[in-house]
Scaffold this motif. Structure first.
Motif, PDB file in Angstrom:
ATOM      1  N   ASN A 484       0.840  -1.208   0.000  1.00  0.00           N
ATOM      2  CA  ASN A 484       0.000   0.000   0.000  1.00  0.00           C
ATOM      3  C   ASN A 484       0.872   1.254   0.000  1.00  0.00           C
ATOM      4  OD1 ASN A 484      -2.528  -1.095  -0.084  1.00  0.00           O
ATOM      5  ND2 ASN A 484      -2.931  -0.954   2.117  1.00  0.00           N
ATOM      6  N   GLN A 535     -12.278   1.813  -0.454  1.00  0.00           N
ATOM      7  CA  GLN A 535     -11.134   2.482  -1.068  1.00  0.00           C
ATOM      8  C   GLN A 535     -11.456   3.961  -1.025  1.00  0.00           C
ATOM      9  OE1 GLN A 535     -11.228   0.256  -4.885  1.00  0.00           O
ATOM     10  NE2 GLN A 535      -9.126  -0.289  -4.362  1.00  0.00           N
ATOM     11  N   GLY A 546      -9.830  -3.276  -2.200  1.00  0.00           N
ATOM     12  CA  GLY A 546     -10.389  -2.693  -0.985  1.00  0.00           C
ATOM     13  C   GLY A 546     -10.467  -3.717   0.138  1.00  0.00           C
ATOM     14  N   LEU A 549      -6.561  -3.998   3.640  1.00  0.00           N
ATOM     15  CA  LEU A 549      -6.429  -3.592   5.038  1.00  0.00           C
ATOM     16  C   LEU A 549      -7.372  -4.347   5.966  1.00  0.00           C
ATOM     17  CD1 LEU A 549      -5.811   0.266   4.939  1.00  0.00           C
ATOM     18  CD2 LEU A 549      -4.227  -1.541   5.624  1.00  0.00           C
TER      19      LEU A 549
HETATM   20  P1  ADP Z   1      -6.697  -1.952  -1.642  1.00  0.00           P
HETATM   21  O1  ADP Z   1      -6.459  -3.414  -1.597  1.00  0.00           O
HETATM   22  O2  ADP Z   1      -7.712  -1.558  -2.673  1.00  0.00           O
HETATM   23  O3  ADP Z   1      -5.490  -1.112  -1.607  1.00  0.00           O
HETATM   24  P2  ADP Z   1      -6.867  -1.506   1.146  1.00  0.00           P
HETATM   25  O4  ADP Z   1      -7.868  -2.033   2.100  1.00  0.00           O
HETATM   26  O5  ADP Z   1      -5.480  -2.057   1.235  1.00  0.00           O
HETATM   27  O6  ADP Z   1      -7.463  -1.644  -0.311  1.00  0.00           O
HETATM   28  O7  ADP Z   1      -6.771   0.064   1.331  1.00  0.00           O
HETATM   29  C1  ADP Z   1      -7.928   0.818   1.439  1.00  0.00           C
HETATM   30  C2  ADP Z   1      -7.705   2.269   1.114  1.00  0.00           C
HETATM   31  O8  ADP Z   1      -6.875   2.864   2.123  1.00  0.00           O
HETATM   32  C3  ADP Z   1      -6.941   2.502  -0.170  1.00  0.00           C
HETATM   33  O9  ADP Z   1      -7.846   2.559  -1.261  1.00  0.00           O
HETATM   34  C4  ADP Z   1      -6.281   3.826   0.091  1.00  0.00           C
HETATM   35  O10 ADP Z   1      -7.151   4.870  -0.260  1.00  0.00           O
HETATM   36  C5  ADP Z   1      -6.064   3.881   1.567  1.00  0.00           C
HETATM   37  N1  ADP Z   1      -4.665   3.587   1.949  1.00  0.00           N
HETATM   38  C6  ADP Z   1      -4.157   2.414   2.395  1.00  0.00           C
HETATM   39  N2  ADP Z   1      -2.836   2.524   2.667  1.00  0.00           N
HETATM   40  C7  ADP Z   1      -2.471   3.789   2.366  1.00  0.00           C
HETATM   41  C8  ADP Z   1      -1.241   4.530   2.445  1.00  0.00           C
HETATM   42  N3  ADP Z   1      -0.095   3.975   2.881  1.00  0.00           N
HETATM   43  N4  ADP Z   1      -1.267   5.811   2.059  1.00  0.00           N
HETATM   44  C9  ADP Z   1      -2.404   6.394   1.632  1.00  0.00           C
HETATM   45  N5  ADP Z   1      -3.592   5.760   1.543  1.00  0.00           N
HETATM   46  C10 ADP Z   1      -3.634   4.475   1.896  1.00  0.00           C
END
Ligand code: ADP
Length: 611
Positions: A484, A535, A546, A549
């Motif tokens: 990420n 997201q 999405g 996390l």
């Molecule tokens: P994906 O698998 O689509 O990346 P995640 O659940 O990992 O989904 O992340 C969800 C959202 O959190 C991402 O779409 C992003 O907007 C935000 N995000 C996650 N990590 C970061 C980061 N290190 N910096 C900025 N935004 C982040």
């Protein structure tokens, strides 16, 4: 009619025929065969009656609630058909006299008078009817031999009051206060006139007026009640038929959550008939707790938006979720919300469907992954063995390989998610060096950071304690966070993966951090991003499901750890993962309480994943 011995039979036949004509004239035109037939018969009967009377009149009187024909009292007036009685009442008639030679046309005019608004006598006169006389004044000649005393309305006991003019000293109000209505009327009328005939007519008139007024009042009141009843019946029938024909179970509750209605399907699901549950509070019923789980909290609110936000849930989380989606509000006619309808869900069916869905995802992702692995392998072999491919061919091959990797990581996400959902993700926790975990994750990601022009730093604080964790899964946690960070950090940025004892050194946790200098996350989004499929907008469009996390958080929490985020938009983000410190073999007891996927009653992460 041939019975010349008893003229009464003839009279009754005539009255019957005349009444028939009275009714039919309301239904048909005057020249209708039915009407004509009745009038012709009436005329013929009148002829026979005149003959039997030796050319005398036929007088039909309703007086003192009796029918008298030619002065002979025959039956009580209330035994007569309404249409005949109404003719007398409407025009305040006492006697109708049919003279010899009265024709069918005369009878027709008399029938038509019913619908006339003005004076009855004038109506007949206009039609040239001379052989039928209407009279209020003519007093039938009473056969005193048959009805002694019938000539006076005054009963013997009242003779003093009504039979003679009252002495002026007597107070009328005092006198009538203890009397029945009839006696009181006789008393009052007795004050007006001492002529018994006049008295009787006045009394008859007053009684008729009184009856008319009461009847009209009652009819009006009944009409209103009937209309209301019909409306309620229609509403009930409509609601019932809608409810009965619905395939789903439906429960209607009032604003306090008390059950008003249930359709047969809802009864079957709850296992209790409506008769037993009606009036009980839906949330207090343990037997339907599993099926009916949502009620609008602010049911009295006028604002629909508020209601859909505020939902009280009871029952298991997955059913609450389903029912929440299937909850409709009920409004009354004024548009006020008076209750909510919930679709009770069959818990067993729901679980079966969920199981099917999970199995499908697990099988599908496996099936997708095998060909993908061979495609990637094939592409890599091509890259190595294709002699000296051109620069552009190599570029295309690399893009294809990168895409298979992306696809692979998406499939991994879905697979992990599905495993978490079905409770099949198992964690083998043991003592693991925090530094090793950090370094392993960094090595796995280094090639990607280098290719994106991002600096990747590793920083392991000396003396940081071992963690009690599934090493492979914890490395995966850090890899997810770093991937990420790479996605949201521009070229030239820095990512640091570190392990430290943290300020909370005594709390029994060792900490991993993934810090980037990327775009950061807005305060209002920070709570949301750990939810599945979320997201948030971050300017640049990047791929993903999405799920990353939410899976990461679930994997941390299931090992007894926790995850936090600190971020400032434009400056970067730091994800911090605390994992329990490993304290040797005996320590494992401590973590036996870490919820096992299958046994966990309802941990928060299951809710998070909608499980
Ligand atoms: P994906 O698998 O689509 O990346 P995640 O659940 O990992 O989904 O992340 C969800 C959202 O959190 C991402 O779409 C992003 O907007 C935000 N995000 C996650 N990590 C970061 C980061 N290190 N910096 C900025 N935004 C982040």
């Amino acid at each position: 009619m041939t019975d010349a011995q008893d003229p009464k039979l003839l009279w009754f036949s005539f009255l019957k025929t005349f009444t028939r004509a009275l009714v039919q004239i309301n239904l048909y035109k005057p020249d209708h065969p039915q009407v004509r037939q009745a009038l012709d018969e009436g005329q013929a009967l009148l002829g026979q009656i005149a003959d039997s009377l030796g050319g005398g009149d036929l007088s039909v009187t309703i007086d003192n609630d009796k029918l008298l024909i030619n002065g002979v009292p025959l039956v009580a007036a209330d035994k007569l058909p309404n249409s005949l009685r109404n003719l007398y009442t409407k025009f305040r008639l006492q006697t109708i006299t049919f003279k010899p030679g009265a024709s069918g046309e005369d009878l027709l005019a008399l029938c038509q008078v019913q619908a006339h608004k003005g004076e009855a006598k004038a109506f007949l006169a206009e039609r040239g009817v001379e052989k039928i006389k209407l009279d209020e004044a003519v007093y039938a000649k009473v056969d005193s031999a048959r009805t002694p005393g019938a000539a006076s309305v005054v009963t013997p006991g009242q003779t003093g009051a009504a039979g003679q003019a009252a002495s002026p000293q007597e107070k009328v109000a005092e006198k009538i206060s203890g009397q029945s209505f009839e006696s009181a009327l006789a008393t009052v009328v007795g004050r007006v006139t001492s002529d018994p005939e006049e008295q009787r007519r006045v009394i008859a008139l007053l009684e008729a007026k009184f009856r008319d007024a009461v009847e009209a009042g009652v009819t009006r009141a009944l009409e209103e009640v009937r209309r209301e009843k019909k409306k309620v019946e229609n509403d009930m029938a409509r609601t019932e038929s809608v409810m009965t024909s619905m395939a789903d179970g439906v429960v209607v509750v009032d604003k306090d959550g008390k059950i008003l209605m249930m359709n047969p399907q809802a009864e079957a699901i709850s296992g209790k008939p409506l008769a037993e549950l009606s009036g009980k509070k839906i949330v207090d019923l343990s037997q339907i707790e599993n099926q009916v789980v949502s009620l609008a909290k602010e049911i009295k609110s006028e604002n629909r938006a508020d209601i859909s936000k505020e939902i009280i849930k009871t029952g298991s989380a997955e059913i609450a979720e389903t029912v929440k989606k299937a909850t409709a509000l009920i409004q009354n006619e004024d548009g006020k919300i008076v209750g909510s309808v919930s679709i009770p869900t069959d818990a067993v069916k729901l679980k079966q469907v969920e199981q099917l869905q999970q199995d499908f995802i697990a099988n599908m992702t496996h099936e997708l992954r095998s060909p993908l692995t061979s495609i990637k392998a094939a592409l890599e072999i091509m890259g190595r063995e294709a002699g000296a491919p051109t620069e552009s061919a190599r570029g295309i091959l690399n893009t294809a390989i990168r895409n298979t990797e992306r696809l692979n990581s998406i499939i991994t996400d879905i697979l992990d998610f599905s495993k978490l959902q079905s409770g099949k993700m198992v964690f083998h926790q043991e003592g693991a060096a925090a530094g090793d975990i950090v370094r392993e994750a960094a090595e796995a990601m280094r090639a990607w950071t280098t290719s994106k022009g991002i600096t990747l730093n590793v920083n392991v604080e000396p003396g940081v304690q071992h963690v009690y964790a599934d090493k492979r899964r914890t490395v995966q946690v850090l890899i997810n966070l770093v991937s990420n960070a790479i996605k949201f950090t521009p070229q030239g940025g820095t990512i640091e993966i570190s392990a430290d004892a943290g300020k909370e050194a005594l709390s029994g946790f060792s900490f991993f951090s993934v810090k980037d200098t990327g775009c950061g996350i807005k305060k209002e989004d920070q709570g949301k991003i750990f939810e599945k499929f979320v997201q948030v907008a971050s300017g640049e469009k990047v791929g993903g499901t999405g799920l990353g996390l939410s899976i990461t958080k679930a994997m941390v929490v299931m090992q007894g750890g926790r995850i936090t985020l600190e971020s400032e938009p434009g400056k970067g983000s730091t994800f911090r993962v605390g994992m329990p410190v490993y304290k040797g073999q005996g320590d494992q007891q401590v973590f036996e309480q870490v919820p096992e996927v299958k046994e966990a009653p309802k941990p928060w992460w299951k809710k998070l994943l909608g499980m």
